[in-house]
Design a protein around this motif. Structure first.
Motif, PDB file in Angstrom:
ATOM      1  N   ARG A 257       7.698  23.286 -30.907  1.00 27.29           N
ATOM      2  CA  ARG A 257       8.384  22.275 -30.100  1.00 27.29           C
ATOM      3  C   ARG A 257       9.900  22.348 -30.321  1.00 27.29           C
ATOM      4  NH1 ARG A 257       5.489  16.562 -29.105  1.00 27.29           N
ATOM      5  NH2 ARG A 257       3.446  17.328 -28.421  1.00 27.29           N
ATOM      6  N   ILE A 258      10.621  21.748 -29.395  1.00 29.55           N
ATOM      7  CA  ILE A 258      12.072  21.675 -29.535  1.00 29.55           C
ATOM      8  C   ILE A 258      12.403  20.542 -30.505  1.00 29.55           C
ATOM      9  CG2 ILE A 258      14.271  21.381 -28.355  1.00 29.55           C
ATOM     10  CD1 ILE A 258      12.685  23.900 -27.557  1.00 29.55           C
ATOM     11  N   ILE A 259      13.173  20.858 -31.526  1.00 34.27           N
ATOM     12  CA  ILE A 259      13.621  19.866 -32.498  1.00 34.27           C
ATOM     13  C   ILE A 259      15.137  19.805 -32.474  1.00 34.27           C
ATOM     14  CG2 ILE A 259      11.605  20.012 -34.008  1.00 34.27           C
ATOM     15  CD1 ILE A 259      13.187  21.980 -35.761  1.00 34.27           C
ATOM     16  N   ALA A 260      15.688  18.709 -32.977  1.00 29.59           N
ATOM     17  CA  ALA A 260      17.141  18.552 -32.881  1.00 29.59           C
ATOM     18  C   ALA A 260      17.638  17.580 -33.939  1.00 29.59           C
ATOM     19  CB  ALA A 260      17.533  18.046 -31.490  1.00 29.59           C
ATOM     20  N   LEU A 261      18.949  17.604 -34.122  1.00 29.46           N
ATOM     21  CA  LEU A 261      19.667  16.558 -34.839  1.00 29.46           C
ATOM     22  C   LEU A 261      20.559  15.857 -33.821  1.00 29.46           C
ATOM     23  CD1 LEU A 261      20.805  18.374 -38.119  1.00 29.46           C
ATOM     24  CD2 LEU A 261      18.786  16.950 -37.768  1.00 29.46           C
ATOM     25  N   GLY A 262      20.736  14.566 -33.989  1.00 30.13           N
ATOM     26  CA  GLY A 262      21.601  13.839 -33.074  1.00 30.13           C
ATOM     27  C   GLY A 262      21.949  12.474 -33.617  1.00 30.13           C
ATOM     28  N   TYR A 263      23.102  11.977 -33.198  1.00 27.57           N
ATOM     29  CA  TYR A 263      23.523  10.635 -33.614  1.00 27.57           C
ATOM     30  C   TYR A 263      22.924   9.600 -32.666  1.00 27.57           C
ATOM     31  CZ  TYR A 263      26.747  12.565 -37.002  1.00 27.57           C
ATOM     32  OH  TYR A 263      27.269  13.218 -38.083  1.00 27.57           O
ATOM     33  N   VAL A 264      22.413   8.537 -33.268  1.00 30.36           N
ATOM     34  CA  VAL A 264      21.801   7.448 -32.508  1.00 30.36           C
ATOM     35  C   VAL A 264      22.387   6.131 -33.002  1.00 30.36           C
ATOM     36  CG1 VAL A 264      19.633   6.286 -31.909  1.00 30.36           C
ATOM     37  CG2 VAL A 264      19.661   8.776 -32.253  1.00 30.36           C
ATOM     38  N   HIS A 265      22.718   5.241 -32.071  1.00 30.01           N
ATOM     39  CA  HIS A 265      23.243   3.929 -32.437  1.00 30.01           C
ATOM     40  C   HIS A 265      22.259   3.215 -33.367  1.00 30.01           C
ATOM     41  CE1 HIS A 265      24.536  -0.282 -32.082  1.00 30.01           C
ATOM     42  NE2 HIS A 265      25.721   0.227 -31.729  1.00 30.01           N
ATOM     43  N   ARG A 266      22.791   2.515 -34.334  1.00 23.16           N
ATOM     44  CA  ARG A 266      21.943   1.918 -35.366  1.00 23.16           C
ATOM     45  C   ARG A 266      20.865   0.998 -34.805  1.00 23.16           C
ATOM     46  NH1 ARG A 266      26.772  -1.712 -37.959  1.00 23.16           N
ATOM     47  NH2 ARG A 266      26.734  -3.459 -36.487  1.00 23.16           N
ATOM     48  N   ASP A 267      21.101   0.380 -33.652  1.00 21.07           N
ATOM     49  CA  ASP A 267      20.107  -0.531 -33.076  1.00 21.07           C
ATOM     50  C   ASP A 267      18.868   0.207 -32.585  1.00 21.07           C
ATOM     51  OD1 ASP A 267      21.807  -2.625 -33.587  1.00 21.07           O
ATOM     52  OD2 ASP A 267      22.576  -2.763 -31.528  1.00 21.07           O
ATOM     53  N   ALA A 268      18.987   1.501 -32.343  1.00 21.40           N
ATOM     54  CA  ALA A 268      17.849   2.283 -31.859  1.00 21.40           C
ATOM     55  C   ALA A 268      17.387   3.322 -32.872  1.00 21.40           C
ATOM     56  CB  ALA A 268      18.207   2.967 -30.543  1.00 21.40           C
ATOM     57  N   ALA A 269      18.062   3.385 -34.029  1.00 18.88           N
ATOM     58  CA  ALA A 269      17.794   4.440 -35.011  1.00 18.88           C
ATOM     59  C   ALA A 269      16.645   4.050 -35.930  1.00 18.88           C
ATOM     60  CB  ALA A 269      19.052   4.728 -35.824  1.00 18.88           C
ATOM     61  N   ALA A 270      15.435   4.364 -35.501  1.00 22.35           N
ATOM     62  CA  ALA A 270      14.249   4.067 -36.297  1.00 22.35           C
ATOM     63  C   ALA A 270      13.212   5.151 -36.056  1.00 22.35           C
ATOM     64  CB  ALA A 270      13.676   2.703 -35.924  1.00 22.35           C
ATOM     65  N   ALA A 271      12.539   5.568 -37.129  1.00 18.08           N
ATOM     66  CA  ALA A 271      11.494   6.576 -36.986  1.00 18.08           C
ATOM     67  C   ALA A 271      10.418   6.072 -36.034  1.00 18.08           C
ATOM     68  CB  ALA A 271      10.897   6.897 -38.354  1.00 18.08           C
ATOM     69  N   GLY A 272      10.008   6.930 -35.127  1.00 12.16           N
ATOM     70  CA  GLY A 272       8.995   6.568 -34.145  1.00 12.16           C
ATOM     71  C   GLY A 272       9.558   6.077 -32.831  1.00 12.16           C
ATOM     72  N   GLN A 273      10.836   5.742 -32.819  1.00  9.96           N
ATOM     73  CA  GLN A 273      11.468   5.273 -31.582  1.00  9.96           C
ATOM     74  C   GLN A 273      11.499   6.410 -30.559  1.00  9.96           C
ATOM     75  OE1 GLN A 273      12.344   2.791 -29.369  1.00  9.96           O
ATOM     76  NE2 GLN A 273      13.642   1.871 -30.948  1.00  9.96           N
ATOM     77  N   VAL A 274      11.104   6.095 -29.330  1.00  7.24           N
ATOM     78  CA  VAL A 274      11.115   7.089 -28.260  1.00  7.24           C
ATOM     79  C   VAL A 274      12.347   6.884 -27.393  1.00  7.24           C
ATOM     80  CG1 VAL A 274       9.907   8.021 -26.260  1.00  7.24           C
ATOM     81  CG2 VAL A 274       8.608   7.244 -28.256  1.00  7.24           C
TER      82      VAL A 274
END
Length: 289
Positions: A257-274
């Motif tokens: 699968r395609i994997i990546a690193l990326g910055y996410v705003h803290r309000d949405a930064a949670a494991a499992g978040q789609v």
């Protein structure tokens, strides 16, 4: 020189003075505003401290370090042209390194992360750049031909480091990055050492701000239907709002699968978040660092 460790200790985020010869650490050098100048792999030996820095940065960093020397007995030398390096990754990496360098297998296998040893013209370093056993081998130019194990290509290395959640300076981290955003607290920042450049900002965030930063570098996995590796800068969306961007991506060597690193705003930064992207759905799998 004799003051090399104490000189660096006063500048970078990790404990350099506490290192004994044969040990090393990963660190960041910050501006007074707490943003990254560079990251560094620092290795202490009987003569001083070796610093591996991002490609192409050695001459400028040498000049900056030289400018900061006052009464310390320190000399800064750029040895890039005198050394070559190989990255050896995989379950049999220790055996491959031993065969190439003549180092003792048991000693190589026993190296802790950032531990290093010399064998003839070779320096063998254990690193944590991937989740697999990973070693760097440094040598003089004259003996570089003796390095014979299969060396990871750039694409393979990117896939391995992204899967391990390891950011790369100049790609996932820039001179605008606060190291806490990139998840470097445990790996690169000592919370018990004395002062270093930018410490006030880091301490303020950790103790007054509860460790909160605006964004976090996260590990990401794209939906199985996504077949093309998205470019850096791909926007990440949650609930119709732009919440982040991809910084680097690759195809996983284990899942395909395609994997990546990326910055996410803290309000949405949670494991499992789609999240959503122009390529398709993206699931946050964890924090990078």
């Amino acid at each position: 020189g004799p003051d090399a460790a104490s000189f660096l200790h006063a500048l970078v985020t990790n404990d350099v003075e506490g290192l004994v010869p044969g040990r090393g650490c990963y660190a960041a050098w910050l501006t007074p505003q707490g943003r990254m100048i560079t990251d560094l792999l620092l290795l202490r030996d009987d003569t001083g401290v070796w610093a591996e820095v991002p490609d192409g940065m050695a001459p400028a960093l040498q000049a900056r370090f030289d400018h900061l020397i006052f009464s310390e007995d320190v000399r800064v030398t750029d040895v890039t042209a005198e050394l070559s390096a190989a990255l050896v990754v995989g379950a049999e990496a220790a055996a491959a390194v031993t065969a190439a360098t003549g180092a003792d297998l048991a000693a190589v296998e026993a190296l802790p992360v950032f531990g290093h040893l010399t064998a003839g013209d070779f320096r063998v370093i254990r690193t944590d750049q991937t989740a697999l056993p990973t070693f760097q081998v440094w040598s003089t130019k004259m003996s570089s031909e003796a390095i014979s194990p299969e060396i990871a290509s750039e694409l393979i290395f990117d896939a391995l480091r992204i899967e391990a959640g390891r950011p790369r300076f100049g790609v996932d981290m820039t001179t605008d990055t606060i190291p806490l955003e990139a998840g470097l607290l445990e790996r690169a920042i000592s919370q018990t050492k004395g002062c270093y450049v930018g410490q006030e900002v880091i301490v303020r965030i950790l103790h007054r701000g509860g460790g909160k930063v605006v964004k976090h570098l996260m590990t990401l996995e794209f939906d199985g239907a996504v077949t093309e590796v998205p470019p850096a800068g791909t926007t990440l969306v949650h609930d119709g709002k732009d919440v982040g961007t991809v910084t680097s991506a690759a195809r996983s060597l284990t899942t395909g699968r395609i994997i990546a690193l990326g910055y996410v705003h803290r309000d949405a930064a949670a494991a499992g978040q789609v999240l959503q992207s122009s390529s398709g759905a993206v699931t946050i799998t964890g924090f990078a660092g």
